[in-house]
Scaffold this motif. Structure first.
Motif, PDB file in Angstrom:
ATOM      1  N   LEU A   1      -3.516  -9.173   8.500  1.00  0.00           N
ATOM      2  CA  LEU A   1      -3.122  -9.132   7.145  1.00  0.00           C
ATOM      3  C   LEU A   1      -1.671  -8.843   6.786  1.00  0.00           C
ATOM      4  N   ASP A   2      -1.334  -9.319   5.749  1.00  0.00           N
ATOM      5  CA  ASP A   2       0.224  -9.098   5.505  1.00  0.00           C
ATOM      6  C   ASP A   2       0.232  -7.703   4.682  1.00  0.00           C
ATOM      7  N   PHE A   3       0.579  -6.679   5.412  1.00  0.00           N
ATOM      8  CA  PHE A   3       0.672  -5.332   4.468  1.00  0.00           C
ATOM      9  C   PHE A   3       2.156  -4.934   4.564  1.00  0.00           C
ATOM     10  N   THR A   4       2.611  -4.411   3.322  1.00  0.00           N
ATOM     11  CA  THR A   4       3.600  -3.687   3.336  1.00  0.00           C
ATOM     12  C   THR A   4       3.473  -2.185   2.986  1.00  0.00           C
ATOM     13  N   PHE A   5       3.796  -1.060   3.813  1.00  0.00           N
ATOM     14  CA  PHE A   5       3.253   0.300   3.708  1.00  0.00           C
ATOM     15  C   PHE A   5       4.781   1.038   2.984  1.00  0.00           C
ATOM     16  N   GLU A   6       4.343   1.495   1.932  1.00  0.00           N
ATOM     17  CA  GLU A   6       5.666   2.259   1.245  1.00  0.00           C
ATOM     18  C   GLU A   6       5.215   3.563   1.372  1.00  0.00           C
ATOM     19  N   THR A   7       6.000   4.460   2.197  1.00  0.00           N
ATOM     20  CA  THR A   7       5.516   5.813   2.468  1.00  0.00           C
ATOM     21  C   THR A   7       6.224   6.691   1.472  1.00  0.00           C
TER      22      THR A   7
ATOM     23  N   ILE B   1       0.957  -1.351   0.064  1.00  0.00           N
ATOM     24  CA  ILE B   1       0.138   0.020  -0.073  1.00  0.00           C
ATOM     25  C   ILE B   1       0.938   1.318   0.047  1.00  0.00           C
ATOM     26  N   THR B   2       0.659   2.160  -0.708  1.00  0.00           N
ATOM     27  CA  THR B   2       1.207   3.551  -0.774  1.00  0.00           C
ATOM     28  C   THR B   2       0.585   4.440   0.276  1.00  0.00           C
TER      29      THR B   2
ATOM     30  N   ILE C   1       3.015   9.643  -7.835  1.00  0.00           N
ATOM     31  CA  ILE C   1       2.013   9.279  -8.529  1.00  0.00           C
ATOM     32  C   ILE C   1       2.479   7.781  -9.158  1.00  0.00           C
ATOM     33  N   GLU C   2       3.356   7.723  -9.285  1.00  0.00           N
ATOM     34  CA  GLU C   2       4.074   6.432  -9.998  1.00  0.00           C
ATOM     35  C   GLU C   2       3.944   5.415  -8.912  1.00  0.00           C
ATOM     36  N   ALA C   3       4.014   5.645  -7.590  1.00  0.00           N
ATOM     37  CA  ALA C   3       3.997   4.503  -6.624  1.00  0.00           C
ATOM     38  C   ALA C   3       2.455   4.088  -6.658  1.00  0.00           C
TER      39      ALA C   3
END
Ligand code: NAD
Length: 335
Positions: free
Chosen positions: A33-39, A8-9, A59-61
């Motif tokens: 749940l298995d979340f990866t958060f990209e800040t 998730i961005t 925007i790309e993310a």
């Protein structure tokens, strides 16, 4: 429990954004749940540091991950950079702004039983900020309404109504004055309504809507609005259910979706652990539904309801003394 993993961005934004977004992350993580958060940084903070409020990499993310959780971003009044929200919604074609407005037990408010769905067109109308100075002292602000965008948002509203068992869609307009632009919007709504005979359809002028909503908001079901009307009516509706701290939302397109509360960056309470994180947490529950994690979404909603029903932990906007982090912990503990 789902074995899927999600990237998730995360856009913390400005003001109370980082506080309420980290509260939502705390609760989402508690679902297991298995979340990866990209800040990613966007907003006035990014403007100050990088000279651009919405860096292209953000925007790309969102394009890459397809789902983002976003805090509010501040926009200077009367000058300065263009709104990150307007830019992001247009660039990613997040054409539908979905804002459910529901009374929750335990939250002090003037009305009981409010259950409204605000569906706002998100890409055009007067909200686009297309303005220029014609000559000094004369400014033109351009309102663009297209058949394509109006039909698309009407189809979204009716499809939502059918899917969720809603009885009526009300198109909101000012076609008595803006006969061409709002007239086109209404033509499109009427055509789409004809294709959905199981959902009732009616129309109301925006000023009359505001008066009727304040008299009795339970009289409406799904509200279908152009961009600027939808923006204003959303805040009015938030006032029916305890304020902006309680109103979640989603910006949905064909390819991506960005989940964010209705409220802004609330600079008056930023950095003080005073913000109500529930609107952002409920936006997170909407994100779970979008990801088809319905069971987890239901657990988050029930946890919010449980904490509110106890009435012991409420933020200051709801008459309590609890801090943002305390509310997040209480909700996470019940997920
Ligand atoms: P606002 O929503 O930030 O605040 C209005 C009032 O509601 C304030 O008194 C604030 O303290 C209160 N409030 C808002 N959210 C709250 C919460 N979660 N808990 C408790 N109280 C809360 O509106 P504003 O003051 O008009 O705007 C401030 C900034 O936010 C502006 O720069 C504006 O452009 C921006 N904004 C951004 C978004 C967005 O990013 N989606 C939306 C609206 C406004």
């Amino acid at each position: 429990m789902s074995a899927k993993s999600y990237t998730i961005t995360l856009i913390p934004g400005d003001g109370i954004g980082p506080e309420v977004v980290s509260a939502a992350v705390r609760v989402l993580t508690a679902t297991g749940l298995d979340f990866t958060f990209e800040t990613e940084k966007a907003g006035a903070g990014a403007m100050g540091e990088e000279g651009v409020a919405l860096p292209p990499r953000v925007i790309e993310a969102v394009r890459r991950n397809k789902v983002a959780l976003k805090g509010p971003t501040a926009t200077p009044i009367g000058s300065g950079h263009r709104s990150v929200n307007v830019e992001m919604r247009k660039t990613l074609d997040l054409y539908a702004n979905l804002r459910p407005v529901r009374t929750l037990p335990g939250v002090p408010s003037r009305y009981d039983g409010v259950d409204l769905i605000v569906v706002r067109e998100n890409t055009e109308s007067l909200y686009s900020g297309l303005e220029h100075v014609v000559v000094p002292g004369v400014v033109e602000s351009i309102k663009i309404i297209t058949e394509k965008a109006s039909s698309r948002i009407a189809r979204f509203a009716f499809a939502y109504a059918e899917k969720h068992g809603r009885k009526r869609v009300t198109a909101v307009h000012k076609a008595n004055i803006m006969k061409l632009s709002d007239g086109l919007f209404l033509d499109c709504c009427r055509a789409v309504a004809k294709a959905h005979p199981t959902v009732a359809y009616d129309e109301v002028i925006v000023d009359a809507l505001c008066m009727r909503l304040v008299l009795d908001p339970t009289k409406f079901d799904v509200l279908l609005l152009e961009n600027l009307y939808g923006d204003i009516v959303s805040d009015l509706c938030a006032g029916f259910i305890g304020g902006l701290g309680m109103a979640p939302g989603a910006n949905i397109g064909e390819d991506c979706a960005v989940f964010e509360a209705v409220h802004g960056s609330a600079p008056d309470i930023a950095g003080k652990n005073l913000a109500n994180p529930i609107a952002m947490i409920l936006s997170g529950a909407m994100m779970l539904e979008h990801l088809h994690e319905l069971e987890a979404a239901s657990r988050v909603r029930k946890a919010v309801l449980a904490v509110l029903a106890e009435g012991k932990k409420l933020t200051r906007d709801l008459g309590g003394t609890a801090g943002t982090t305390e509310i997040a912990e209480a909700i996470a503990g019940r997920v």
